[in-house]
Design a protein around this motif. Structure first.
Motif, mmCIF file in Angstrom:
data_model
loop_
_atom_site.group_PDB
_atom_site.id
_atom_site.type_symbol
_atom_site.label_atom_id
_atom_site.label_comp_id
_atom_site.label_asym_id
_atom_site.label_seq_id
_atom_site.Cartn_x
_atom_site.Cartn_y
_atom_site.Cartn_z
ATOM 1 N N PHE A 6 -1.857 -1.663 -4.196
ATOM 2 C CA PHE A 6 -3.078 -1.049 -3.688
ATOM 3 C C PHE A 6 -2.982 0.434 -4.004
ATOM 4 O O PHE A 6 -2.140 1.145 -3.444
ATOM 5 N N ARG A 12 -5.180 4.171 -5.422
ATOM 6 C CA ARG A 12 -6.424 4.872 -5.699
ATOM 7 C C ARG A 12 -6.465 5.243 -7.171
ATOM 8 O O ARG A 12 -5.553 5.899 -7.679
ATOM 9 N N LEU A 72 -12.522 -1.771 -1.132
ATOM 10 C CA LEU A 72 -12.406 -3.024 -1.889
ATOM 11 C C LEU A 72 -13.756 -3.718 -2.028
ATOM 12 O O LEU A 72 -14.553 -3.765 -1.086
ATOM 13 N N THR A 82 0.863 -1.185 0.000
ATOM 14 C CA THR A 82 0.000 0.000 0.000
ATOM 15 C C THR A 82 0.901 1.237 0.000
ATOM 16 O O THR A 82 2.063 1.165 0.396
ATOM 17 N N GLU A 97 -11.998 -8.113 -5.339
ATOM 18 C CA GLU A 97 -10.624 -7.671 -5.080
ATOM 19 C C GLU A 97 -10.089 -8.286 -3.778
ATOM 20 O O GLU A 97 -8.916 -8.660 -3.696
ATOM 21 N N ARG A 98 -10.961 -8.385 -2.813
ATOM 22 C CA ARG A 98 -10.555 -8.964 -1.524
ATOM 23 C C ARG A 98 -10.107 -10.416 -1.702
ATOM 24 O O ARG A 98 -9.067 -10.825 -1.177
ATOM 25 N N ASN A 118 -13.374 -0.405 4.535
ATOM 26 C CA ASN A 118 -12.845 -1.637 3.946
ATOM 27 C C ASN A 118 -11.898 -1.373 2.774
ATOM 28 O O ASN A 118 -11.812 -2.155 1.844
ATOM 29 N N LEU A 119 -11.208 -0.242 2.853
ATOM 30 C CA LEU A 119 -10.230 0.180 1.849
ATOM 31 C C LEU A 119 -10.833 0.330 0.456
ATOM 32 O O LEU A 119 -10.130 0.329 -0.547
ATOM 33 N N SER A 158 -8.065 0.673 -4.727
ATOM 34 C CA SER A 158 -8.387 0.760 -3.302
ATOM 35 C C SER A 158 -8.224 2.197 -2.838
ATOM 36 O O SER A 158 -7.599 3.018 -3.507
ATOM 37 N N ASP A 159 -8.767 2.490 -1.663
ATOM 38 C CA ASP A 159 -8.708 3.837 -1.113
ATOM 39 C C ASP A 159 -8.782 3.735 0.406
ATOM 40 O O ASP A 159 -9.795 3.327 0.963
ATOM 41 N N CYS A 160 -7.692 4.104 1.076
ATOM 42 C CA CYS A 160 -7.631 3.983 2.543
ATOM 43 C C CYS A 160 -8.604 4.910 3.257
ATOM 44 O O CYS A 160 -8.883 4.715 4.446
#
Length: 519
Positions: free
Chosen positions: A63, A65, A113, A36, A117-118, A110-111, A104-106
């Motif tokens: 990971f 954005r 996702l 990430t 993707e998970r 759930n990021l 993904s996006d922190c």
């Protein structure tokens, strides 16, 4: 005076050919690695290090954005098109085949996702969690979601990774600023994850902004949330092969993959750049105080080496592995010493001046807040108002006062870091060094024993010019900068002379006026 050698804009750093494998390289062979924060400064360097020194990696999950109008492949190309990946491109032109972009996006639950993707990343063997919002003054809610909640969400995913060998969480050496001695061990934060989550759910943004400084005391938004994130990581210690690395103040690369590479205004870079351009002239820092700066390539190597070491520590052990990546024990340096390197480089290589120089560079360091405020008035605010008025008169956008307001605010926010000196342990990190073979030490050299700061700083100004200011360092450009610098030097000393003469005249005038009043 020794003029700096003119070169093209690449540092042409020729890395030595390293034959044979190392134990660390063997550890990563055939692994699927999830990273990430790949778009950030440290993320770039960790990914580059893995691709160049561990070519046996099977897959690299990015990971990242996504941006509008950019496909996943185009977003990945944005990352690996950085100059820092040149050596990897030459070594293995097909390295892109290893990269799998995961949207993904922190800052999202759930990021960000989906279930697809998970499930896709559950074959991961090694995780580097580097992503974070680094803004010291970020809003608590956003920082909590990005730095704390996202960490917990990623750890939950990691629990389902059946073949996980290591999970490395990248924190900061300043996560616990209330401590005086920062050991390589877990330090409990003031707030647990659950307590902070309740606060975020119960109060509005305005209430949180007003309440949090009173509850947390010293420290920035960033350090407070990093300490809570470490709490979260500790909770998973007995379930996962997990550890924490804590870098101190990260600055440009020292030697690899290219000399003095920078990306963004990380750490004290903004301050150094301000001095280089003649914008920053007063800095609220105790010049005799030790600072803990560390080159970014040393950090990247240490992160990878620490990850290799993690499986040696059993989850059943009482202590979670923690590694401080610091310079104060092996290669200590003070702000005054750092400043002397700048002055020496500036004196010996005046052609390293910038095309954007506004004034002759000089900097006054003081930890006295009152003196700093006086200097700020006369060296920043008054000249800033005059310069902005001139820019406005020319039809250009005023900018100096905006910069000075931001600089003053950041000095205030960072006052704890500028006024306090911490002691750091680094025994755990250098215990890894003792386990490493000669080949490991060649490929993953994080040691700062006998590190020569004067050699490092020799190229630092040029790194600012090339990578941040995007200026050329060919002979013609450097000569133009030198001529501009000479002109600014004359203007500077002429102005100083006039101000001194005016000050002498003013004192005489005041003295004469007072004498006349008492006759």
């Amino acid at each position: 005076m020794d003029f700096y050698e003119a070169r093209d804009n690449s540092f042409d750093n020729i890395l030595p050919e390293l034959d044979g494998k190392s134990n660390i390289e063997d550890f990563f062979d055939g692994c699927n690695v999830l990273v990430t924060g790949v778009t950030g400064f440290i993320g770039n360097l960790v990914v580059e290090k893995l691709l160049r020194c561990c070519p046996g990696i099977n897959k690299l999950y990015f990971f990242i954005r996504l941006k509008k109008n950019l496909s996943e492949k185009e977003r990945a190309l944005e990352v690996i098109n950085e100059l820092v990946f040149d050596h990897v491109r030459k070594q293995n032109p097909n390295f892109m085949d290893k990269i799998v972009v995961v949207a993904s996006d922190c800052s999202l639950p759930n990021l960000g996702l989906g279930e697809k993707e998970r499930k896709m990343v559950l074959d991961t063997n090694i995780v580097f969690h580097i992503a974070a919002t680094l803004r010291f003054d970020d809003h608590y809610r956003h920082s909590f979601q990005t730095n704390v909640q996202a960490t917990k969400d990623l750890l939950e995913i990691a629990k389902d990774m059946k073949h996980l060998k290591a999970f490395t969480y990248v924190s900061t050496a300043y996560a616990h600023v209330e401590e005086n001695v920062l050991k390589e061990e877990f330090i409990k934060s003031k707030f647990s994850f659950e307590e902070m989550k309740i606060l975020m759910e119960k109060f509005t943004d305005e209430q949180i902004t007003a309440l949090m400084p009173k509850l947390t005391g010293v420290g920035t938004t960033y350090s407070v949330m990093k300490s809570i994130a470490e709490n979260v990581v500790q909770e998973y210690h007995r379930q996962l092969p997990i550890g924490i690395v804590r870098p101190s103040i990260v600055i440009s690369t020292g030697a690899e993959p290219i000399d003095n590479w920078l990306k963004g205004l990380n750490g004290p870079t903004a301050m150094f750049l301000g001095v280089l351009l003649g914008i920053m002239r007063a800095i609220c820092i105790g010049k005799e105080k030790k600072t803990d700066l560390i080159p970014a390539d040393k950090v990247a190597s240490a992160i990878v080496a620490a990850t290799w070491d993690l499986p040696r520590h059993k989850p059943s052990s009482s202590q979670m592995p923690v590694y401080n990546i610091v310079s104060c024990n092996k290669s200590p340096i003070t702000w005054e010493y750092m400043s002397s390197f700048y002055e020496q480089t500036d004196l010996n290589h005046p052609n390293l001046a910038s095309e954007r120089h506004l004034w002759e560079p000089f900097g006054i360091l003081t930890e006295n807040r009152l003196l700093y405020n006086v200097l700020n008035l006369f060296l920043h605010i008054i000249p800033g108002i005059i310069m902005d008025a001139m820019l406005k008169f020319k039809g250009q956008k005023p900018l100096l006062m905006k910069l000075y307001r931001k600089a003053y605010y950041l000095m205030d926010v960072m006052s704890i870091y500028n006024s306090k000196v911490w002691e750091f342990d680094d025994d755990n990190l250098y215990a890894i060094w003792n386990k490493m073979t000669d080949k490991d030490r060649q490929k993953f050299n994080f040691s700062l024993v006998d590190f020569d700061w004067s050699v490092y700083y020799y190229n630092y100004a040029r790194g600012l010019k090339v990578y941040l200011l995007k200026e050329s360092t060919d002979m013609d450009s450097m000569n133009k900068c030198y001529k501009r610098r000479k002109t600014l030097k004359v203007v500077h000393y002429a102005t100083c002379t006039l101000l001194i003469l005016f000050g002498v005249w003013l004192m005489k005038f005041i003295a004469a006026t007072l004498l006349n009043c008492y006759r």
